[in-house]
Design a protein around this motif. Structure first.
Motif, PDB file in Angstrom:
ATOM      1  N   ALA A 249       0.188   3.471  -1.734  1.00 50.11           N
ATOM      2  CA  ALA A 249       0.098   4.445  -0.657  1.00 50.11           C
ATOM      3  C   ALA A 249      -0.633   3.843   0.538  1.00 50.11           C
ATOM      4  O   ALA A 249      -1.107   2.713   0.506  1.00 50.11           O
ATOM      5  CB  ALA A 249      -0.609   5.690  -1.164  1.00 50.11           C
ATOM      6  N   MET A 250      -0.749   4.648   1.606  1.00 52.90           N
ATOM      7  CA  MET A 250      -1.367   4.196   2.840  1.00 52.90           C
ATOM      8  C   MET A 250      -2.815   3.762   2.636  1.00 52.90           C
ATOM      9  O   MET A 250      -3.320   2.863   3.325  1.00 52.90           O
ATOM     10  CB  MET A 250      -1.274   5.312   3.880  1.00 52.90           C
ATOM     11  N   ASP A 251      -3.494   4.392   1.669  1.00 55.20           N
ATOM     12  CA  ASP A 251      -4.907   4.059   1.469  1.00 55.20           C
ATOM     13  C   ASP A 251      -5.124   2.660   0.914  1.00 55.20           C
ATOM     14  O   ASP A 251      -6.271   2.215   0.771  1.00 55.20           O
ATOM     15  CB  ASP A 251      -5.600   5.101   0.588  1.00 55.20           C
ATOM     16  N   LYS A 252      -4.059   1.936   0.607  1.00 55.86           N
ATOM     17  CA  LYS A 252      -4.206   0.525   0.229  1.00 55.86           C
ATOM     18  C   LYS A 252      -4.805  -0.280   1.377  1.00 55.86           C
ATOM     19  O   LYS A 252      -5.379  -1.345   1.157  1.00 55.86           O
ATOM     20  CB  LYS A 252      -2.839  -0.068  -0.140  1.00 55.86           C
ATOM     21  N   MET A 253      -4.660   0.234   2.613  1.00 49.75           N
ATOM     22  CA  MET A 253      -5.127  -0.513   3.782  1.00 49.75           C
ATOM     23  C   MET A 253      -6.631  -0.408   3.998  1.00 49.75           C
ATOM     24  O   MET A 253      -7.171  -1.083   4.873  1.00 49.75           O
ATOM     25  CB  MET A 253      -4.402  -0.027   5.043  1.00 49.75           C
ATOM     26  N   PHE A 267       0.083  -1.737   2.145  1.00 45.96           N
ATOM     27  CA  PHE A 267       0.933  -0.627   2.559  1.00 45.96           C
ATOM     28  C   PHE A 267       2.262  -1.207   3.033  1.00 45.96           C
ATOM     29  O   PHE A 267       2.281  -2.180   3.788  1.00 45.96           O
ATOM     30  CB  PHE A 267       0.243   0.151   3.677  1.00 45.96           C
ATOM     31  N   TYR A 268       3.384  -0.608   2.586  1.00 48.34           N
ATOM     32  CA  TYR A 268       4.690  -1.224   2.829  1.00 48.34           C
ATOM     33  C   TYR A 268       5.735  -0.153   3.105  1.00 48.34           C
ATOM     34  O   TYR A 268       6.109   0.609   2.216  1.00 48.34           O
ATOM     35  CB  TYR A 268       5.084  -2.048   1.594  1.00 48.34           C
ATOM     36  N   ASN A 306       5.407  -8.355   8.674  1.00 49.26           N
ATOM     37  CA  ASN A 306       4.086  -8.317   9.288  1.00 49.26           C
ATOM     38  C   ASN A 306       4.236  -8.016  10.776  1.00 49.26           C
ATOM     39  O   ASN A 306       5.100  -8.597  11.449  1.00 49.26           O
ATOM     40  CB  ASN A 306       3.351  -9.640   9.091  1.00 49.26           C
ATOM     41  N   PRO A 307       3.430  -7.097  11.329  1.00 53.09           N
ATOM     42  CA  PRO A 307       3.613  -6.687  12.730  1.00 53.09           C
ATOM     43  C   PRO A 307       3.293  -7.803  13.712  1.00 53.09           C
ATOM     44  O   PRO A 307       2.325  -8.537  13.542  1.00 53.09           O
ATOM     45  CB  PRO A 307       2.638  -5.519  12.882  1.00 53.09           C
ATOM     46  N   ARG A 308       4.135  -7.910  14.731  1.00 52.35           N
ATOM     47  CA  ARG A 308       3.931  -8.895  15.796  1.00 52.35           C
ATOM     48  C   ARG A 308       3.524  -8.209  17.105  1.00 52.35           C
ATOM     49  O   ARG A 308       2.586  -8.633  17.759  1.00 52.35           O
ATOM     50  CB  ARG A 308       5.196  -9.720  16.008  1.00 52.35           C
ATOM     51  N   LEU A 309       4.244  -7.168  17.488  1.00 50.23           N
ATOM     52  CA  LEU A 309       3.892  -6.347  18.637  1.00 50.23           C
ATOM     53  C   LEU A 309       3.712  -4.916  18.159  1.00 50.23           C
ATOM     54  O   LEU A 309       4.573  -4.387  17.444  1.00 50.23           O
ATOM     55  CB  LEU A 309       4.981  -6.401  19.707  1.00 50.23           C
ATOM     56  N   HIS A 396       4.574  -4.034   6.787  1.00 51.45           N
ATOM     57  CA  HIS A 396       3.545  -4.105   5.743  1.00 51.45           C
ATOM     58  C   HIS A 396       2.234  -4.628   6.320  1.00 51.45           C
ATOM     59  O   HIS A 396       2.209  -5.512   7.178  1.00 51.45           O
ATOM     60  CB  HIS A 396       3.966  -4.882   4.494  1.00 51.45           C
ATOM     61  N   ILE A 397       1.144  -4.004   5.869  1.00 55.75           N
ATOM     62  CA  ILE A 397      -0.214  -4.360   6.292  1.00 55.75           C
ATOM     63  C   ILE A 397      -1.089  -4.380   5.049  1.00 55.75           C
ATOM     64  O   ILE A 397      -1.029  -3.481   4.223  1.00 55.75           O
ATOM     65  CB  ILE A 397      -0.771  -3.346   7.308  1.00 55.75           C
ATOM     66  N   ASN A 398      -1.909  -5.416   4.935  1.00 60.76           N
ATOM     67  CA  ASN A 398      -2.782  -5.535   3.767  1.00 60.76           C
ATOM     68  C   ASN A 398      -4.058  -4.696   3.917  1.00 60.76           C
ATOM     69  O   ASN A 398      -4.420  -3.943   3.021  1.00 60.76           O
ATOM     70  CB  ASN A 398      -3.128  -7.004   3.544  1.00 60.76           C
ATOM     71  N   GLU A 399      -4.743  -4.844   5.059  1.00 64.44           N
ATOM     72  CA  GLU A 399      -6.040  -4.179   5.196  1.00 64.44           C
ATOM     73  C   GLU A 399      -6.364  -3.953   6.670  1.00 64.44           C
ATOM     74  O   GLU A 399      -5.936  -4.725   7.546  1.00 64.44           O
ATOM     75  CB  GLU A 399      -7.144  -5.021   4.557  1.00 64.44           C
TER      76      GLU A 399
END
Length: 408
Positions: A249-253, A267-268, A306-309, A396-399
């Motif tokens: 879930a989102m709280d993984k971040m 989060f993915y 992974n986000p770039r902009l 996807h974002i790790n933290e």
């Protein structure tokens, strides 16, 4: 009788070992010498003085068995330098000098029989090593929880920028930070400092152990604190987006598990979306944010989803924050655009190319961004993805971690 037998056996072993040692000869590595005739030296040497070194061009001798040309010279600190180039090139690059001063280089031709020519002495006068220009033009700016440093390194030399802090009682310095980089345009930050005035020192070192003097500055960091992640809570994800099956879930971040943890701890949002993803969460407090740090999904640094902009928006209206379905929400004045962000590789290499060690270290430490000073205090945050490193519509974002000043 047993003692005599033991002595005889030992004597035999020692005698055999002696035979083995006497029969072992040092083996020559490479071609055996075929003559004792020294080659002719190089000629017509031209010098191009460079920052911290020089390029030497020359005419090679007409020798069929020429193996290489070797240069001998003195470096700062009493060290000796040696550079070799093969017989297939008529130039060599010599580096490692600090401040500009005349130096004498001895060039020697060496053939396949390891015969050496008479040396040719060449005078060079390298320009100052790039480290001195870096320190001279170093920009230091007080910031939240520390200060920012920026500098230019046009030749992209490998350098270390060291940061020290002085104990104003004892006068002693302690090490705070070391930045190893070859970026042409570097922007770094020292964080985790109290909002009290102190004396800091900065110096630059190159790969050849040349050091600048230490630049002393009195600085007072701005106050900030980390926003407690214990108060973070996810708001409902829009029905337009689906979580990837292997993700949480989102709280993984904000569970504190960074890239060295479980490879699936991120989060993915799955790809295949008609619009680029966005999501919203509640910080639990209203805060004027100073900066944040984003950790990418490991194994896919600067690639895949992974986000770039991307952009951050904030609001203090809980009903507006909870509405995840209304399109065009960016035009609602209740949503305040806080900042635009761009993920950048320190190496400057394009997407899809192999990571450098510096790229990897930068991503593992988390990418840091500063909010504008005029950004208002908010409680609810929404991130809008604009593009990913692969051009996909996933995310996807790790933290995530945030700092600022909480409003009481």
């Amino acid at each position: 009788m047993k003692k005599y037998l033991i002595y005889i056996l030992l004597a035999g072993l020692l005698f055999g070992a002696g035979l083995l040692l006497n029969n072992c000869k040092e083996e020559m590595i490479g071609q055996y010498p075929t003559d004792g005739v020294a080659p002719q030296p190089v000629s017509d040497v031209a010098v191009d003085n460079l920052a911290g070194g020089a390029k030497l061009s020359y005419r090679l001798p007409d020798e069929e068995d020429l193996l290489y040309v070797e240069a001998f010279y003195d470096l700062p600190g009493g060290k000796s330098g040696v550079t070799k180039t093969s017989a297939f090139t008529n130039s060599m690059l010599i580096k490692g000098f600090g401040r500009s001063q005349k130096q004498t280089i001895r060039l020697v031709s060496v053939d396949r029989s390891r015969n050496e020519s008479q040396p040719v002495n060449v005078e060079i006068e390298p320009l100052d090593s790039p480290i001195y220009g870096i320190l001279e033009n170093l920009l230091v700016q007080e910031s939240f929880g520390g200060f920012k440093l920026s500098w230019e390194n046009e030749p992209k030399e490998d350098i270390l920028l060291g940061v020290l802090q002085r104990n104003d009682t004892t006068g002693e310095f302690k090490h705070l930070e070391s930045f190893y980089t070859s970026e042409a345009l570097a922007l770094k930050a020292v964080r985790g400092l109290d909002s009290t005035r102190a004396t800091f020192g900065m110096f630059v070192r190159d790969a050849y152990e040349n050091y600048t003097d230490t630049l002393l500055m009195s600085l007072k960091p701005y106050f900030e604190q980390e926003i407690p992640k214990s108060g973070f809570s996810a708001l409902k994800l829009s029905s337009r987006f689906k979580l990837h099956g292997t993700s949480g879930a989102m709280d993984k971040m904000w569970n504190g598990i960074l890239n060295d943890g479980d490879q699936y701890d991120y989060f993915y949002i799955a790809t295949g979306n008609e619009i680029m993803p966005y999501f919203t969460f509640d910080m639990g407090v209203k805060a004027k944010l100073s900066r944040f740090r984003l950790w990418q999904r490991k194994y896919y640094f600067f690639s895949l989803h992974n986000p770039r902009l991307f952009a951050w928006y904030g609001t203090n209206n809980p009903a507006v924050a909870a509405d995840a379905e209304t399109l065009g929400w960016e035009n609602n004045p209740e949503w305040i655009k806080l900042m635009d962000c761009e993920s950048k590789r320190p190496s400057g290499l394009p997407a899809g190319s192999a990571l450098t060690a510096e790229d990897e270290a930068y991503a593992r430490a988390g990418e840091e961004y500063e909010f504008p000073l005029d950004a208002p205090a908010v409680r609810y945050l929404r991130i809008k993805e604009i593009s990913t490193w692969s051009g996909s519509s996933g995310l996807h974002i790790n933290e995530l971690r945030f700092w600022g000043e909480i409003e009481k």
